[in-house]
Scaffold this motif. Structure first.
Motif, PDB file in Angstrom:
ATOM      1  N   GLY A  19      33.705 109.287  21.162  1.00 10.56           N
ATOM      2  CA  GLY A  19      32.617 110.227  20.954  1.00 10.56           C
ATOM      3  C   GLY A  19      32.979 111.370  20.018  1.00 10.56           C
ATOM      4  N   VAL A  20      33.912 111.114  19.105  1.00 11.41           N
ATOM      5  CA  VAL A  20      34.376 112.155  18.184  1.00 11.41           C
ATOM      6  C   VAL A  20      34.075 111.718  16.756  1.00 11.41           C
ATOM      7  CG1 VAL A  20      36.397 113.404  17.355  1.00 11.41           C
ATOM      8  CG2 VAL A  20      36.234 112.782  19.769  1.00 11.41           C
ATOM      9  N   GLU A  21      33.463 112.602  16.010  1.00 19.11           N
ATOM     10  CA  GLU A  21      33.187 112.338  14.591  1.00 19.11           C
ATOM     11  C   GLU A  21      34.239 113.059  13.767  1.00 19.11           C
ATOM     12  OE1 GLU A  21      31.599 110.549  11.519  1.00 19.11           O
ATOM     13  OE2 GLU A  21      30.608 110.346  13.458  1.00 19.11           O
ATOM     14  N   LEU A  22      35.056 112.290  13.060  1.00 19.70           N
ATOM     15  CA  LEU A  22      36.138 112.866  12.273  1.00 19.70           C
ATOM     16  C   LEU A  22      35.859 112.733  10.786  1.00 19.70           C
ATOM     17  CD1 LEU A  22      39.177 111.405  14.249  1.00 19.70           C
ATOM     18  CD2 LEU A  22      38.226 113.711  14.423  1.00 19.70           C
ATOM     19  N   GLN A  23      36.425 113.654  10.029  1.00 17.87           N
ATOM     20  CA  GLN A  23      36.330 113.601   8.581  1.00 17.87           C
ATOM     21  C   GLN A  23      37.132 112.398   8.072  1.00 17.87           C
ATOM     22  OE1 GLN A  23      34.431 115.597   6.670  1.00 17.87           O
ATOM     23  NE2 GLN A  23      33.729 116.492   8.592  1.00 17.87           N
ATOM     24  N   PRO A  24      36.701 111.789   6.972  1.00 15.32           N
ATOM     25  CA  PRO A  24      37.415 110.626   6.429  1.00 15.32           C
ATOM     26  C   PRO A  24      38.905 110.874   6.188  1.00 15.32           C
ATOM     27  CG  PRO A  24      35.303 110.859   5.345  1.00 15.32           C
ATOM     28  CD  PRO A  24      35.480 112.083   6.209  1.00 15.32           C
ATOM     29  N   ALA A  25      39.277 112.057   5.730  1.00 21.15           N
ATOM     30  CA  ALA A  25      40.691 112.352   5.466  1.00 21.15           C
ATOM     31  C   ALA A  25      41.513 112.319   6.755  1.00 21.15           C
ATOM     32  CB  ALA A  25      40.832 113.713   4.785  1.00 21.15           C
ATOM     33  N   VAL A  26      40.938 112.785   7.848  1.00 20.40           N
ATOM     34  CA  VAL A  26      41.627 112.774   9.138  1.00 20.40           C
ATOM     35  C   VAL A  26      41.794 111.340   9.629  1.00 20.40           C
ATOM     36  CG1 VAL A  26      41.503 113.512  11.560  1.00 20.40           C
ATOM     37  CG2 VAL A  26      40.813 115.081   9.732  1.00 20.40           C
TER      38      VAL A  26
END
Length: 72
Positions: A19-26
């Motif tokens: 349920g976590v939306e992360l940035q592509p770099a992460v």
């Protein structure tokens, strides 16, 4: 190098499972960390004799074994 497609797939897995939306770099950093971890794990397993690399012509068979059997 890890393909953008695999990084996107990992991003979806993280979003759906945690349920976590992360940035592509992460997500890219996570992917490279995972690859490094499993490369190290495979090296240790090979060097200690825990695993023996499969014959070169059994690539399909080893992928099937990793998936848990005969899947269509």
């Amino acid at each position: 190098m890890i393909s953008q497609e695999l990084i996107n797939e990992l991003r979806v897995i993280i979003r759906e499972d945690y349920g976590v939306e992360l940035q592509p770099a992460v997500v890219s950093d996570i992917a490279y960390t995972l690859v490094g971890f499993f490369e190290s794990l495979a090296k240790v397993a090979y060097e200690t004799g825990i695993i023996i690399p499969p014959p070169e012509n059994s690539n399909t068979d080893s992928k099937q074994k990793l998936r848990g059997g005969d899947e269509a």
